[in-house]
Design an enzyme around this catalytic site. Structure first.
Site, PDB file in Angstrom:
ATOM      1  CG  ASP A   1      -9.164   2.325  -0.229  1.00 35.13           C
ATOM      2  OD1 ASP A   1      -8.663   1.213  -0.484  1.00 35.13           O
ATOM      3  OD2 ASP A   1      -8.524   3.250   0.312  1.00 35.13           O
TER       4      ASP A   1
ATOM      5  CG  ASP B   1      -2.236   0.700   0.974  1.00 39.81           C
ATOM      6  OD1 ASP B   1      -2.334   1.472  -0.005  1.00 39.81           O
ATOM      7  OD2 ASP B   1      -3.180   0.487   1.755  1.00 39.81           O
TER       8      ASP B   1
END
Length: 730
Positions: A538, A468
């Site tokens: 997301d 990430d």
């Protein structure tokens, strides 16, 4: 096919199975003549040569790598500052060379060939005799793909220092086409991949990122199309930059209606010093031509990126069905809770358990511990190895989340090395999400991250990593670079990231790496070179994902698109959709779950079991097949797409209705990509019986779509050529 050179005419003809690209040397300048459908190569091609009006200067020439200061007032492809402070250079053609195959780019990701017969490469050599700046324009054309890959190498062969202030990877002038339109992907966090299309008018249309990453706001991709271009008809010219940092793509229409599109590293806040003998290599632009609409352009990108950009053990392998604990637990978990989710997953057919954020340092919230890559024994008394072993015994693989490019001010690493972040001395350090960015221009920083991850990978059976990167770059400076090189920091950061990724992925080839940047903030070809899939967004709401996944597919293959079922009400928008609807959307990508399986009812668990079993049957087709977009979620209440096998004997169609419509009209769906000569058995998700139709009928008349008086409805059609069986492909 390949590259044909007519030295006397100064003509270079690059030809694939369905495309031609022509360059002509005019008064020493490489000039763009043609890019489009394949042209026959005649012995004499004077009819193709460019003729300019008498007295016309560079402002009227459609150039291949334009400069500024000598009569062309449009955007240049490059600019160099000389030791005396002047910025005037004039590149002239000095020679060429050709080679089979495609050369690698030093320190940069790039598409590749596995056999030299797949492609040919032309290098046009240009030089500015005054400064000694030498520029190689690299063109690789693939034999069986309508693809040209362009990049540039700039070398200081003079006696004095040069400073590059701009160095794009490609520039193309469309002198003969008028009224062009541009299509690109725009958005923001949680709403990536919006398809934007608008006419090009006189002036500039600019998409870019100044964030040090390719960004949620714009993707490093653009396509120029004609007004009549649709999904299946008309011309499309695609430009995709293999790069993960700040970029620019600028389309400029001049007063004569000509369009120039340039793409490369963003010139904003960029400079690169070239001492005598030093060189600078630009990232490459992958240029695709389609004469059959945006759909064929997309499929060309998909096939190329899936097989000649992605690498490693997982390139051609089916990807596992996973469950991620993030939305199930966030930071509040212990070993037993994790194992309980994995236990349910094992019963339901899930293959991989991913432990997300919160397992390291003292990470009870997102305000600490980034950089402290050691397990938190408060939550995991037996450590990661114990959790992984317990999960492996259930028959699941084990995966981990990392954010290796970041550092928390509240961390042991920061207290020990406060200078290891990107920063400018004497200026405040802007925090986002309570974190700073590690200075990846520094070798010791990259070595620390490599050693930290290696210590885990060699002691814990990790088979998947979610990498990430949750914030953009600010205070872009490095304590290790001298003043004259501070403007190189952003690009050097990206080069440092690539160097680390090359080391780590080669050292652990058995690990499936997935890129993430708060979702799609760095969904670009540069990252796909190292990590064959990306967490798309997301936002896991199925309705929003219709647009996000549809838009992302404009350039990226389905095998790269991470898509998960999450809980309802959805955590991003609060919407409630059925598990079936969420599953059909997520099964249109790399499938998984982002929720607490232990909280499901028996009925829901049975449906998850059915979804997992179904996806194992279809994932080869979904991940490796050809995608045809049938109905756009950007244009109405419905969406539809289909996946077709290479031999056209099998297809899978998904359709989605967002809102119910009162007294709805009869609806049908025309399929695509089938063989019109074959007969197909069609089965609907609403029926156990099959019907048989010709491929021509399915593509011309289509299938009747059932209608239900209900919001958020979806379904599928299984399409198989008569006499085939899906088990034959298992």
């Amino acid at each position: 096919m390949g590259i044909m050179v007519q030295e006397q005419a100064g003509l270079f003809h690059l030809q694939s199975s369905g495309m031609s690209y022509l360059i002509q040397i005019v008064n020493g300048y490489p000039v763009h003549v043609y890019w489009g459908g394949k042209l026959k190569h005649r012995e004499r091609m004077e009819d193709l040569l460019l003729h300019t009006p008498n007295g016309a200067g560079l402002d009227r020439l459609p150039q291949e790598y334009p400069q500024y200061g000598s009569g062309d007032f449009r955007n240049p492809a490059y600019q160099a500052e000389l030791a005396d402070g002047t910025r005037i250079t004039e590149l002239k053609y000095v020679g060429c060379r050709t080679m089979k195959g495609k050369p690698a780019l030093s320190g940069l990701p790039a598409v590749y060939t596995e056999d030299d017969a797949e492609a040919d490469t032309l290098v046009l050599e240009l030089k500015d005799s005054y400064s000694g700046l030498k520029v190689d324009l690299l063109y690789t054309i693939f034999a069986d793909r309508n693809v040209i890959v362009r990049s540039v190498r700039l070398v200081n062969e003079g006696l004095n220092q040069l400073r590059l202030r701009r160095a794009l990877s490609a520039s193309v002038d469309f002198a003969e086409k008028r009224d062009m339109e541009i299509t690109y992907l725009s958005g923001a966090w949680a709403r990536e991949g919006n398809i934007t299309r608008r006419p090009l008018l006189q002036g500039e249309t600019r998409i870019d990122s100044k964030r040090g990453m390719s960004s949620h706001q714009f993707n490093p991709f653009a396509a120029l199309v004609t007004p009549e271009t649709s999904e299946s008809h008309g011309e499309a010219y695609g430009f995709s930059l293999v790069y993960s940092g700040s970029f620019e793509a600028v389309a400029e229409v001049d007063s004569f209606g000509s369009t120039r599109l340039g793409m490369g590293v963003n010139a904003f806040d960029f400079a690169w010093q070239l001492s005598q003998g030093e060189s600078f290599q630009t990232p490459e632009v992958v240029m695709v031509y389609s004469g059959q609409g945006l759909g064929e352009m997309s499929r060309t990108y998909h096939r190329l990126y899936r097989t000649r950009l992605c690498r490693g053990e997982y390139r051609d392998r089916e990807r596992p069905i996973l469950v991620n604990n993030w939305e199930a637990t966030y930071f509040n978990f212990d070993a037993d809770k994790l194992v309980s989710i994995a236990e349910e997953g094992a019963k339901l057919g899930i293959e991989l358990f991913v432990l997300d954020d919160g397992w390291f340092g003292k990470r009870d919230a997102d305000n600490s511990s980034l950089g402290d890559w050691y397990e938190d024994r408060r939550k995991l008394p037996g450590g990661l190895a114990d959790v992984a072993e317990r999960i492996n015994k259930l028959g699941l693989q084990f995966g981990l989340w990392f954010e290796p490019e970041m550092i928390s001010p509240d961390s042991e690493l920061y207290r020990k090395h406060p200078d290891w972040c990107l920063h400018v001395p004497g200026r405040r350090r802007t925090e986002a999400r309570w974190q700073l960015v590690l200075d990846y221009t520094r070798q010791e920083v990259r070595d620390y991250i490599y050693d930290s991850l290696t210590a885990i990978f060699t002691t814990v059976p990790v088979s998947y990593v979610k990498w990430d990167m949750n914030r953009a770059l600010t205070e872009i400076g490095s304590a290790e670079l001298p003043p004259e090189r501070q403007s190189e920091t952003a690009h050097r950061y990206v080069l440092g990231l690539y160097e680390l990724l090359e080391r780590i992925t080669k050292a652990f080839p058995h690990i499936l790496f997935e890129s993430c940047s708060s979702g799609g903030g760095r969904f670009d070809p540069g990252m796909l070179y190292y990590m064959p899939q990306t967490w798309t967004s997301d936002n896991t709401d199925a309705v929003e994902r219709l647009k996000i996944q549809y838009g992302t597919s404009l350039v990226y293959p389905i095998s790269a698109i991470g898509a998960h079922v999450s809980a309802v009400p959805n955590h991003q928008v609060g919407r409630i959709t059925s598990l079936e609807f969420r599953g059909n959307v997520a099964m249109s990508g790399n499938f998984g779950y982002e929720l607490d399986l232990t909280k499901f009812t028996d009925e829901e668990k049975e449906l998850v079991k059915e979804q997992a079993a179904a996806y194992k049957q279809i994932r080869g087709l979904v991940q490796q097949g050809d995608l045809y977009r049938l109905k756009s979620p950007f244009e109405g209440n419905e969406s539809a797409w289909m996946f077709v096998s290479e031999d056209q004997e099998e297809a899978l169609v998904y359709y989605f209705q967002v809102m119910a419509v009162p007294h709805a009209p009869r609806r049908s769906l025309r399929l695509a990509g089938l063989n019109p000569e074959l007969e197909y058995e069609v089965q609907s998700s609403d029926s156990e019986t099959t019907s048989t139709w010709g491929g021509d009928r399915l593509m011309q008349l289509g299938l009747h779509l059932p209608y239900k008086q209900k919001d958020y409805e979806s379904g599928w059609f299984s399409v198989r050529a008569v006499g085939t069986n899906i088990s034959d492909r298992a």
